[in-house]
Scaffold this active site. Structure first.
Site, mmCIF file in Angstrom:
data_model
loop_
_atom_site.group_PDB
_atom_site.id
_atom_site.type_symbol
_atom_site.label_atom_id
_atom_site.label_comp_id
_atom_site.label_asym_id
_atom_site.label_seq_id
_atom_site.Cartn_x
_atom_site.Cartn_y
_atom_site.Cartn_z
ATOM 1 N N GLU A 1 0.839 -1.194 0.000
ATOM 2 C CA GLU A 1 0.000 0.000 0.000
ATOM 3 C C GLU A 1 0.880 1.253 0.000
ATOM 4 O O GLU A 1 0.765 2.103 -0.870
ATOM 5 C CB GLU A 1 -0.946 0.008 1.213
ATOM 6 N N ARG B 1 -7.869 2.359 14.129
ATOM 7 C CA ARG B 1 -8.672 1.162 13.847
ATOM 8 C C ARG B 1 -8.533 0.135 14.967
ATOM 9 O O ARG B 1 -9.474 -0.614 15.255
ATOM 10 C CB ARG B 1 -8.317 0.569 12.482
ATOM 11 N N THR C 1 -11.398 4.747 7.391
ATOM 12 C CA THR C 1 -11.801 5.675 8.448
ATOM 13 C C THR C 1 -11.386 7.101 8.108
ATOM 14 O O THR C 1 -11.856 8.039 8.723
ATOM 15 C CB THR C 1 -11.213 5.246 9.798
ATOM 16 N N ALA D 1 -8.388 -1.625 2.953
ATOM 17 C CA ALA D 1 -9.553 -1.531 3.828
ATOM 18 C C ALA D 1 -10.698 -2.427 3.357
ATOM 19 O O ALA D 1 -11.867 -2.130 3.619
ATOM 20 C CB ALA D 1 -10.018 -0.071 3.959
ATOM 21 N N GLU E 1 -10.407 -8.301 4.780
ATOM 22 C CA GLU E 1 -9.784 -8.281 6.099
ATOM 23 C C GLU E 1 -10.562 -8.985 7.210
ATOM 24 O O GLU E 1 -9.950 -9.582 8.103
ATOM 25 C CB GLU E 1 -9.554 -6.824 6.533
#
Lengths: 477, 768
Positions: free
Chosen positions: B241, B319, B450, B519, B720
């Site tokens: 990422e 998170r 988020t 995510a 996830e």
């Protein structure tokens, strides 16, 4: 120097071969067969798995074996047949195994997949290790995506696939007549002797030469250490070095026997020894790595030596000056130092067959069960007569600078009744035998504690307790 | 929104195999390293810091420059623009500039004619360091108040008062280890200079747009001058990422400065040393509860090792806080989250993104409460579940879609929890050395970035005049099956077989300004964007048909056996040809932004998530108390995927995530030495699960009720959430150790990962 091999039935000859270039890099960047992947370049992930085919001694039969192309040197291909993932589909039609895997969700990112295909394909055509369960055949193949279920299911779902190896054998026999005996590239020299005499002569002439058997260790010097090795003597073609002779007294193994080939004979010596071999590397490593190499490199955490020492194995070394035979434990002098004289090579190993009443117990402890290196490997051979321990050979790996015997512990046991109190005093004596180190595989505390506990494990097993989580079934039944 | 028309779903069989499955198995799937190398291609390697924290006094690179095959050596001074490869905070250097912050940090870039030459030369540098004090561990960083950002607090009610008032109170703590991604394809990028200063980059990245922007800023180019492309990755899991940018930027720099194509193919060991990992955590808790095990008050501290730079650590630790509640109502709670700066590699995204650590913390607390009361841990869990009148998270989001109680009940029944728990108790009574246990833990995972603005996606759909369809979207394929899911969505819109849809590589010149594929949002966002693009074209075709055949638009239907317009029926290919002749645009973009989410980070209150994905898992383990060895013997799972876009793909995600989570909690151990050097930097020492670690009994059932929210076909994200199903393995191991003293009312002091050594230490600690 040049190398000739058979690729999908066609003879390929390559010249100007750097002897320490790898089969993987040749495939990917010269031949542009990019299906074979590099995942680690150290023989631990299996993404580079290919099948090598060679004639057995006598040339009547041939055998395929899965190997890690990332740490095999290109000259080791000479005179052999090679299959890669690109070899399997015919006219664009997937092999049944490939089709099954494709339909079964056996791939996600797909990067490890060619390696799994080759390991499993080997199993379908009777390659070395084909009689193992699927999970063992792919123990040297890592997948980070699937969780393995769909791969195992595909492997279990495919039976034997037919393969006509007659043309391959014919071609291999022809190639054998003109096999390459070695060559030079820049400052690097590769020798591939075919007789013990030639081998001894070469080593006498080049005492600093690096002996190459399966290259599962030396390969990493090149791929990870980025070292240049100047003179290499490859023993894979030496007649007789791969012989296995079993008789009532024991087993004699040529130093060039790959672990995979010795697996059955070891299992017949004792099931614990077979289980230990099952857990040495993955199948690809056992197909390349040899008994002799595992001993000669002198690793303190090599898996074979502790067990072999406990069983009373004897090692024979050879040179132009003759042969020497010694108890295996005497070969290991100190960390990185073995009793191998210039010009000598490890020729063979003899392992006496344990008596049926002997108590043999071998345990390897590692973070992961399969394809891992020992934190501690303990091996015990006790002879109990009339309730008394009359003979004890106990050896450990991972506890000292070399694999070695626990002489204090042995002394504490011999002459004593085979009883819990004796085991307890044995563990105390054991604590005096070793001062283990802390390293990435375990702390000194852990090593000392489990070494003692392995002696207890032997005791509990003798009392009929289950002693391995590997043998347990779930309560689902 | 995109409701699924059942008739259309017939056209695209839901359980299509992965789009590249046949290419994977034949070795024909192309990865970045698989293309032919131009003859003038150059290869790269970094010189790496050997110090954890130091000022660089002097770099003597003369031997590097003189080494065989070396074409150039670049340092920070050679970077024309911004020396930055960070996602947010602008604090990750491409090449060190005066100071090093961790071992392995890139100091200089070697450009050579082969990878081997570059790597060999990189080792020849003579670097003079002026070492500075380094803090390496969570404890050291805490002692020196070293943080990457201020400590965050999420709270509700009065935890302290609730703790004082509770009938029972227990405090404790444990360590949770990090995790290396161990994607099978290592980090890699190829940069090719184009005309007029442009550069094209092939990168194994989850975030092409970010690399585009970083490279543009690094080379003083505009984003329009930089194109980043990725067809597929050989695994990523969050590790590509932000971490791919370093290698892509290095390749772009070298290509820019030499004018030649460059490849940076990172060696595995270097990759493991250089790139960030899952955060390791220290958890400390003080919990108050009643006789039934209802948690009344909880004070919880989550301290994580963020490493040398910010990277994504703020969002990751957020998170973790968001997932401390998991499926449980925690009335009075205070979560304190410390984000510690250490002189180790900057930790980064990894599947679950902090969520797994938060969930493991509360599951440990559930086990602690159960042990204290002598109750079955599952009963304690169930009594704490969210329910009517107790359905608000600590961050004030209403849990509107709570299906955890039903999932747990089904798993308890189908997995025969009670019966097996009894038989295991009997087994343990008769077994001195081997101890078994089972544990059932639930999962509730919040779906959405988020960071709210990231919840958007674009897509591009072309229909060609022969009826074939090409799609492109901002999502990247890392093995998770995103491409086939999106292809199915598009095929459904036109009611054509999915084989008629050509999926193309993700490129920044096709869909701009994309978010990372992360995510778990890939299919939710890109599937909806592609759906919207396809619908635009279908609407045009519908209008065209109505006009052409003089029927109402309501009389137009796309079906598996052809397109119907009034009394006419024609093939889709025929329609495409006619529409082209009729001058109808057959290309469209689509866009989607997740509705309804808003979150105030300053108060940690709001609705950060669009919805939750649920699941539960039941593991049976056996532990050897002499050696610390363990085995996972059986796993049963019920997992919520909404109305699945592709059940086969989803099952693969669940199983793979579980085993990856099991590895995190058992065999995978990251170890650093006292100088901050990673010791476990290869598969020889870092052990991800092998095939035999998969339990022989492994049963997964999908919970396929539709998503309450109108997501694409009412499906749910799956990347996830199932990772944390493996928390049951850790709970079960703890419980198995506890079986050595069934009368004790406490938990064994077990840290994760539960390696043989950690298990044996817990056995010893529990006995003492």
């Amino acid at each position: 120097m040049s190398v000739r091999f058979l690729l999908d039935g066609e003879i390929v000859e390559i010249t100007d071969v750097d002897p320490t270039s790898t089969i993987l890099n040749y495939l990917r960047y010269r031949l542009r067969r990019t299906g074979t992947k590099e995942g680690c370049a150290e023989g631990d992930c299996g993404a580079c798995t290919v099948l090598l085919g060679e004639l057995d001694e006598g040339a009547e039969t041939m055998r395929w074996r899965s190997v890690n192309a990332c740490i095999l040197f290109l000259p080791m291909l000479d005179g052999k047949a090679l299959l890669t993932v690109e070899s399997l589909a015919v006219d664009g039609k997937l092999n049944p195994l490939q089709a099954c895997m494709a339909e079964n969700g056996s791939s996600q990112c797909g990067f490890c997949t060619p390696g799994f295909v080759m390991s499993l394909y080997g199993r379908t055509i009777g390659a070395s290790g084909h009689d193992l369960p699927v999970a063992d055949v792919v123990a040297g193949n890592l997948c980070r995506c699937t969780g393995y279920g769909p791969i195992l299911a595909a492997g279990d779902g495919i039976g034997k696939l037919s393969r006509d190896d007659q043309p391959t054998m014919v071609a291999l026999r022809e190639m054998a007549e003109t096999a390459c005996a070695g060559g030079v590239f820049e400052d690097r020299r590769w020798f591939a002797p075919r007789t013990p005499e030639a081998l001894a002569g070469l080593l006498a002439a080049h005492p600093d030469a690096r002996i190459i058997a399966g290259a599962t260790d030396v390969g990493l010097w090149v791929t990870k250490g980025l070292k240049t090795i100047e003179t290499m003597v490859f023993i894979g073609n030496v007649a007789g070095m791969k012989a296995i002779v079993e008789d009532e007294a024991g087993v004699t193994l040529g130093a060039g026997v790959p672990y995979a080939d010795a697996h059955a004979a070891f299992s017949r010596l004792h099931p614990d020894l077979g289980e230990l071999v099952r857990r040495i590397g993955g199948l690809q490593v056992r197909n390349a790595g040899t008994i002799g190499g595992n001993i000669a490199n002198g690793s303190p955490i090599g898996d074979g030596p502790p067990a072999l020492i406990a069983l009373g194995a004897e090692l024979t070394l050879c040179s132009t000056a003759g042969r020497r035979t010694m108890p295996l434990e005497n070969f290991f002098l100190d960390y990185g130092r073995q009793d191998r004289q210039p010009g000598e090579y490890v020729e063979s190993l003899w392992i006496p067959r344990p008596a049926p009443q002997d108590i043999i117990h071998i345990s390897k402890l590692s973070r992961r069960f399969d394809s891992d290196i020992s934190a501690v490997c303990g091996a015990f051979a006790l002879t109990v007569e009339n309730g008394l321990i009359v003979r004890a050979r106990i050896a450990f790996g991972g506890m000292a600078a070399t694999p070695c015997r626990a002489s204090g512990c042995e002394a504490a046991l011999v002459g004593k009744p085979f009883a819990a109190e004796t085991i307890a005093s044995g563990t105390i004596a054991l604590a005096g035998d070793f001062s283990p180190i802390t390293d990435v595989r375990g702390t000194a505390t852990y090593r000392a504690e489990v070494a003692a506990n392995l002696l207890w494990r032997l005791w509990y097993r003798a009392q009929g307790e289950d002693i391995s989580v590997l043998a347990l079934e779930s309560s689902h039944g | 929104m995109a409701e699924c028309d059942p008739a259309l779903r017939i056209a695209a069989k839901p359980s299509n195999a992965h789009d590249s499955a046949r290419l994977h198995v034949s070795g024909a799937a192309g990865y970045v390293d698989d293309g032919a190398e131009p003859i003038d291609m150059l290869h790269l390697a970094f010189g790496q810091s050997e110090e954890a924290h130091a000022r660089i006094a002097h770099m003597d690179l003369s031997a590097v420059r003189a080494a065989q095959g070396v074409v150039a050596v670049f340092t920070a001074a050679d970077i024309p623009g911004a020396n930055d490869v960070s996602p947010v905070a602008k604090d990750d250097r491409l090449l060190a500039d005066g100071e090093v912050m961790c071992v392995g940090q890139a100091l200089f870039l070697v450009v050579a004619t082969s990878q081997r030459a570059a790597r060999q030369a990189a080792r020849l540098a003579r670097i003079s360091y002026e070492p500075r004090a380094a803090c390496l561990t969570i404890a050291e960083a805490r002692a020196s108040s070293s943080f990457i950002e201020p400590t965050q607090r999420m709270a509700r009610g009065d935890a302290r008062a609730a703790l004082s008032a509770a009938a029972h109170r227990v405090s404790g703590g444990f360590d949770i280890g990090g995790q290396d991604h161990f994607y099978l394809e290592g980090q890699i990028a190829i940069a090719t200079p184009g005309e007029d200063g442009q550069v094209h980059i092939l990168s194994s990245t989850q975030h092409p747009s970010e690399i585009q922007h970083l490279v543009a800023a690094m080379l003083n180019l505009s984003s329009a001058d930089v194109t980043v492309e990725v067809r597929r990755m050989g695994g990523a899991f969050g590790g590509k990422e932000t971490q791919a940018a370093l290698f892509a930027a290095a390749a772009a720099l070298a290509a820019h400065l030499t004018g030649r194509p460059t490849k940076f193919r990172c060696d595995r060991d270097d990759d493991m040393i250089i790139t960030g990992k899952r955060h390791d955590f220290r958890i400390d808790y003080d919990v108050g509860f009643d006789d039934q095990g209802h948690i009344l008050g909880l004070q919880l501290r989550l301290a994580s090792r963020c490493g040398a730079t910010v990277d994504l650590s703020p969002a990751i630790n957020d998170r973790a806080m968001f997932h401390v509640d998991n499926c449980y109502w925690l009335p009075d709670i205070e979560i304190v989250s410390e984000r510690l700066k250490t002189h180790t590699v900057s930790n980064t995204a990894f599947r679950g993104f902090g969520g797994p650590q938060g969930m493991l913390a509360i599951e440990r607390i559930m086990d602690e409460v159960a042990a204290f009361l002598g109750r079955d841990p599952l009963d304690v869990r169930i009594s704490n579940l969210y329910g009517p009148g107790r359905n608000v998270t600590p961050y004030d989001m209403v849990v509107a879609d709570n299906i955890a109680p039903e999932i747990i009940a089904r798993l308890r029944r189908e997995g025969r929890y009670d019966e097996r728990a009894a038989s295991i108790e009997a087994f343990n009574a008769g077994s001195a050395i081997l101890k078994k246990a089972i544990a059932l833990t639930p999962v509730k995972f919040g779906i959405s970035f988020t960071t709210t603005h990231l919840n958007q996606a674009g897509a591009l759909v072309h229909v060609y005049a022969d009826g074939s369809i090409q799609i492109n979207h901002g999502g990247t394929e890392m093995g998770q099956g995103l491409y086939i899911k999106v292809a199915q969505v598009v095929a459904d819109v036109f009611a054509v077989p999915v084989s008629q849809v050509r999926i193309t590589a993700t490129r920044t010149d096709k869909v701009p300004n994309t978010s990372a594929t992360a995510a778990s949002s890939g299919a939710d966002l890109n599937g909806m964007a592609a759906h919207n693009a396809a619908m635009t074209i279908r609407d045009r075709l519908t209008a065209f048909l109505a006009q052409t055949f003089a029927c109402a638009e309501s009389e137009v239907a796309f079906a598996a056996d052809g397109v119907v317009a009034g009394k006419e029926k024609l093939s889709f290919a025929d329609l495409a040809r006619r529409a082209h002749m009729g001058r109808i645009s057959l290309s469209a973009t689509g866009y989607y932004a997740t509705p309804g989410i808003a979150y105030d980070r300053s108060t940690h209150k709001g609705r950060p998530f669009y919805y939750f994905a649920y699941g539960a898992a039941l593991a049976e383990v056996a532990v050897d108390i002499l050696t610390g060895e363990h085995r996972v013997l059986a796993v049963d799972i019920v997992h919520d995927v909404g109305r699945s876009l592709n059940p086969a793909i989803d099952l693969g995600q669940i199983e793979g995530a579980f085993i990856q989570g099991q590895g995190w909690l058992t065999t995978e151990e990251l170890m650093f030495d006292a100088k901050g050097r990673l010791l476990t930097h290869s598969p020889a020492t870092y052990k991800i699960p092998t095939a035999s670690d998969r339990p022989r009994h492994f049963r997964i059932s999908l919970w396929q009720d539709e998503n309450l929210e109108p997501t694409i076909h009412r499906s749910k994200a799956v990347g996830e959430p199932p990772f944390s199903l493996a928390n049951c393995v850790f709970s079960a191991i703890g419980r198995a150790i506890a079986a050595i003293s069934p009368e004790k009312r406490s938990l064994p002091p077990l840290n994760a990962p539960a390696t043989p050594e950690n298990i044996l230490r817990a056995v010893r600690g529990y006995r003492d």
